[in-house]
Write a protein that holds these residues in place. Structure first.
Motif: not given
Length: 146
Positions: A82-87
């Motif tokens: 999800t946008q904003g998460d750390i991958v």
């Protein structure tokens, strides 16, 4: 700040330190076998600070963080965040290669037989290829949803 809030922040800081140690260890003790992790990126939300005079939202009980997915040339994976998460993910190679995350323009060299770790904020929505740059081998497609 109340005593409970200080203890909560101390617990969060300890959890972050543990995750940092695990990431910096970079997969020591792993075998060269096929990846068995679920085909999703490990993603975490960054904690937000409360405005002055507000009580921060309590964090859910900490659960063990699964190991980031291991990407290899043997099997292409689909990663979702999800946008904003750390991958977070790891890459292992049988030959010296350069790993490239298209769209984010991130790259790292990986030596034959070694594993490297990636961690970055998913701030661009879309679908992005992760590949070995020299051989053109596709490792994964990262889908970042708003």
């Amino acid at each position: 700040m109340s005593r409970g809030q200080r203890l909560t922040f101390l617990g969060i800081a300890a959890a972050i330190a543990v995750v940092a140690v695990v990431l910096l260890a970079g997969g020591a003790g792993e075998t060269g076998g096929p990846a068995t992790n679920a085909p999703t990126a490990t993603a975490t939300r960054e904690p937000t600070e409360a405005s002055p005079g507000q009580t921060p939202t309590p964090s859910p009980t900490a659960k063990p963080t699964p190991a980031p997915p291991l990407l290899t040339a043997a099997r292409e994976k689909a990663l979702t965040a999800t946008q904003g998460d750390i991958v977070r993910f790891r890459v292992r190679s049988d030959a010296d290669e350069e790993v490239h995350v298209h769209g984010y323009d991130l790259s790292k060299d990986v030596r034959a037989g070694q594993t490297i770790s990636f961690a970055f904020k998913a701030d661009i929505p879309g679908i992005f290829e992760i590949e070995f740059e020299k051989s053109g081998q596709l490792l994964a497609q990262l889908k970042v949803v708003p």
